[in-house]
Enzyme design. Sequence first.
Site, PDB file in Angstrom:
ATOM      1  N   ARG A   1       0.816  -1.217   0.000  1.00 14.78           N
ATOM      2  CA  ARG A   1       0.000   0.000   0.000  1.00 14.78           C
ATOM      3  C   ARG A   1       0.847   1.263   0.000  1.00 14.78           C
ATOM      4  O   ARG A   1       0.444   2.282  -0.567  1.00 14.78           O
ATOM      5  CB  ARG A   1      -0.950  -0.005   1.200  1.00 14.78           C
ATOM      6  CG  ARG A   1      -2.089  -0.982   0.947  1.00 14.78           C
ATOM      7  CD  ARG A   1      -3.158  -0.859   1.984  1.00 14.78           C
ATOM      8  NE  ARG A   1      -4.351  -1.550   1.526  1.00 14.78           N
ATOM      9  CZ  ARG A   1      -5.267  -2.075   2.328  1.00 14.78           C
ATOM     10  NH1 ARG A   1      -5.123  -1.983   3.638  1.00 14.78           N
ATOM     11  NH2 ARG A   1      -6.316  -2.676   1.829  1.00 14.78           N
TER      12      ARG A   1
ATOM     13  N   GLY B   1     -11.045  -8.725  -1.882  1.00 12.70           N
ATOM     14  CA  GLY B   1      -9.840  -9.023  -1.126  1.00 12.70           C
ATOM     15  C   GLY B   1      -9.338 -10.439  -1.315  1.00 12.70           C
ATOM     16  O   GLY B   1      -8.158 -10.661  -1.605  1.00 12.70           O
TER      17      GLY B   1
ATOM     18  N   GLY C   1     -13.915  -3.526   0.306  1.00 10.96           N
ATOM     19  CA  GLY C   1     -15.273  -3.014   0.489  1.00 10.96           C
ATOM     20  C   GLY C   1     -15.641  -1.953  -0.536  1.00 10.96           C
ATOM     21  O   GLY C   1     -16.744  -1.936  -1.076  1.00 10.96           O
TER      22      GLY C   1
ATOM     23  N   LYS D   1     -20.691 -16.364   0.419  1.00  7.48           N
ATOM     24  CA  LYS D   1     -22.126 -16.219   0.639  1.00  7.48           C
ATOM     25  C   LYS D   1     -22.861 -15.374  -0.401  1.00  7.48           C
ATOM     26  O   LYS D   1     -22.355 -14.352  -0.841  1.00  7.48           O
ATOM     27  CB  LYS D   1     -22.362 -15.617   2.023  1.00  7.48           C
ATOM     28  CG  LYS D   1     -21.902 -16.545   3.132  1.00  7.48           C
ATOM     29  CD  LYS D   1     -22.387 -16.079   4.491  1.00  7.48           C
ATOM     30  CE  LYS D   1     -21.585 -14.899   4.946  1.00  7.48           C
ATOM     31  NZ  LYS D   1     -21.923 -14.335   6.222  1.00  7.48           N
TER      32      LYS D   1
HETATM   33  P1  ADP Z   1     -13.751 -11.759  -1.830  1.00  5.97           P
HETATM   34  O1  ADP Z   1     -12.988 -11.291  -0.629  1.00  5.97           O
HETATM   35  O2  ADP Z   1     -12.862 -11.971  -3.030  1.00  5.97           O
HETATM   36  O3  ADP Z   1     -14.913 -10.854  -2.131  1.00  5.97           O
HETATM   37  P2  ADP Z   1     -15.327 -13.589  -0.248  1.00  5.97           P
HETATM   38  O4  ADP Z   1     -14.827 -12.971   1.015  1.00  5.97           O
HETATM   39  O5  ADP Z   1     -16.714 -13.339  -0.625  1.00  5.97           O
HETATM   40  O6  ADP Z   1     -14.351 -13.202  -1.477  1.00  5.97           O
HETATM   41  O7  ADP Z   1     -15.184 -15.174  -0.141  1.00  5.97           O
HETATM   42  C1  ADP Z   1     -13.967 -15.830   0.102  1.00  5.97           C
HETATM   43  C2  ADP Z   1     -14.144 -17.040   0.952  1.00  5.97           C
HETATM   44  O8  ADP Z   1     -15.120 -17.929   0.416  1.00  5.97           O
HETATM   45  C3  ADP Z   1     -12.866 -17.843   1.029  1.00  5.97           C
HETATM   46  O9  ADP Z   1     -12.370 -17.803   2.343  1.00  5.97           O
HETATM   47  C4  ADP Z   1     -13.276 -19.248   0.607  1.00  5.97           C
HETATM   48  O10 ADP Z   1     -12.689 -20.258   1.410  1.00  5.97           O
HETATM   49  C5  ADP Z   1     -14.769 -19.243   0.793  1.00  5.97           C
HETATM   50  N1  ADP Z   1     -15.426 -20.257  -0.052  1.00  5.97           N
HETATM   51  C6  ADP Z   1     -15.322 -20.391  -1.380  1.00  5.97           C
HETATM   52  N2  ADP Z   1     -16.000 -21.472  -1.821  1.00  5.97           N
HETATM   53  C7  ADP Z   1     -16.545 -22.049  -0.740  1.00  5.97           C
HETATM   54  C8  ADP Z   1     -17.357 -23.232  -0.537  1.00  5.97           C
HETATM   55  N3  ADP Z   1     -17.717 -24.009  -1.553  1.00  5.97           N
HETATM   56  N4  ADP Z   1     -17.733 -23.520   0.731  1.00  5.97           N
HETATM   57  C9  ADP Z   1     -17.345 -22.730   1.762  1.00  5.97           C
HETATM   58  N5  ADP Z   1     -16.589 -21.623   1.640  1.00  5.97           N
HETATM   59  C10 ADP Z   1     -16.191 -21.273   0.409  1.00  5.97           C
END
Ligand code: ADP
Length: 396
Positions: A36, A353, A376, A203
Site C-alpha cells: 500500500r 480481497g 469493500g 455467501k
Molecule cells: P472476496 O474477498 O474476493 O470478495 P469472499 O470474502 O466473498 O471473497 O469469499 C472468500 C471465501 O469464500 C474464502 O475464504 C473461501 O474459502 C470461501 N469459499 C469459497 N467457496 C466455498 C465453498 N464451496 N464452501 C465454503 N466456503 C467457500
Amino acid sequence: MAKKTIEDIDLKDKKVLVRVDFNVPLKDGVIGDDTRIKAALPTIQYVIDHDGKAILFSHLGRVKTEEDKAGKSLAPVAKRLGELLGKEVTFVPETRGAELEAAIANMKDGDVLVFENTRFEDVDGKKESKNDPELGKYWASLGDVFVNDAFGTAHRAHASNVGIASTGIPTVAGFLMEKEIKFIGEAVEDPKRPMIAILGGAKVSDKIGVIKNLIPKADKIMIGGGMTYTFYAAKGMKIGKSLVETDKIDLAKELIAEAGDKLVLPIDNVCAAEFSNDVPTETIEGEIEGDVMALDIGPASVALFAETLAGAKTVVWNGPMGVFEMSNFANGTIGVCEAIANLEGATTIIGGGDSAAAAEQLGFADKFTHISTGGGASLELLEGKTLPGLAAINDK
Ligand code: ADP
Ligand code: MG
C-alpha cells in the site's frame, strides 16, 4: 463520473493535503507488507516533482480506546516511506496542534511530512469515523488543496476524506483513486463487450448487490464458490451438506429468473465429507447426492467457464471458486484465474480481497489489467453504489 485529478491542478508552492491509504499490516512495529505504501508513491512523487509540499495522512487499523493506540502509530510507515522515496520524511506524532502546524509552516517545496494515524481522533468521540465537521475543517485549514488517493476508504464518509472535501477546498483524485475509478467504473458503466462477470466467494448475502447490479449490465454471469449451492437449492437440486443460506433461496430463484440464460452455474463440484484438506475428495456431476459438501467447482465447470470466457473483452472477477486456502479445493480458482489471465485483448479486473489474494498467491497477479486495492470500496462500486469519498471529489 469524470473527476478532477491531481494533473488538473497547480501544485507549485502549495501545501498539498494527501489522504493516502497507509493501512498496512503492522506487528511489533514491523510492516508485514508495504504494497500500500508503494501504491501511493506515484501520487507522492508527483507532488514532489511539481514543487508542492506533501502533507500525508491515513488511518491505520481500528482505534477506539487509548490502549488501542499502541502499535498503531504511522511512525514505522513514515520511516519506510522515506526509504522508498530516498529522501527525508518528517513524521509528526500528532493529529492536530502546535507541533503539527509548526512543522507544516517549516516545509519547503518538495518536502514530505506524515502526520499521525487519523483514527487516533476516534478515541474521543469517533471524530474521524463519524466525520466530525470541526475536525474536517481543521485538517482542511492545514493545506491549500486536497488530493484524495485513498480508494480503500472511499465507501466511508470520514473526516479525513469527505469532511475535508466538504469545506470547499479544491479536491482532486490521486493516481491510485483515478485508476480504480477508471477500471472498475468503466467495466461496470461502459464496458467493451462481451462483458463477463465471475462471482464467487462464500455467501450469496455478501454478493446480492453485485449480482443484481450486474445482471442487466453483463453479457454472462458465472457463479462459483459457496454461493453456488444456494442457487442449486433454488433450482430444486440436492446439495448434500454444502454451504447454503436457506433464507436466500427465494432471492436466488428471483435472480435466476431475472438473469435467464446469462447465468452460468457450475456443472460439477469437488466434494468431501468434511471441511478439511485431509479427507478424500470426489468430483460429483450435477446434483450432490450423499452426505458430502461441495468445496470447489470441478474440472468440467472450469472447462465450461473457460469456454464461456472465450472472446470476452471485459472480465470482472470477484470471489474465489472454492475454498482455495486448502490445496484440495484450489483447482477451480486456479483454473478460472488461468483462463482469465490467458485472454487476449481483454480488460481483466479483480475486485475483492480474497480473489486478489488468490491471484497473488497463485502467481497470476501480473496477468490482470487491474487488481483493485479496496475490498469493500470495490464491492460497492460493483454494486453501482455512490461512494461518498468519490462523490466528494470535484467534477471535471
Ligand atoms: P472476496 O474477498 O474476493 O470478495 P469472499 O470474502 O466473498 O471473497 O469469499 C472468500 C471465501 O469464500 C474464502 O475464504 C473461501 O474459502 C470461501 N469459499 C469459497 N467457496 C466455498 C465453498 N464451496 N464452501 C465454503 N466456503 C467457500
Ligand atoms: Mg473476503
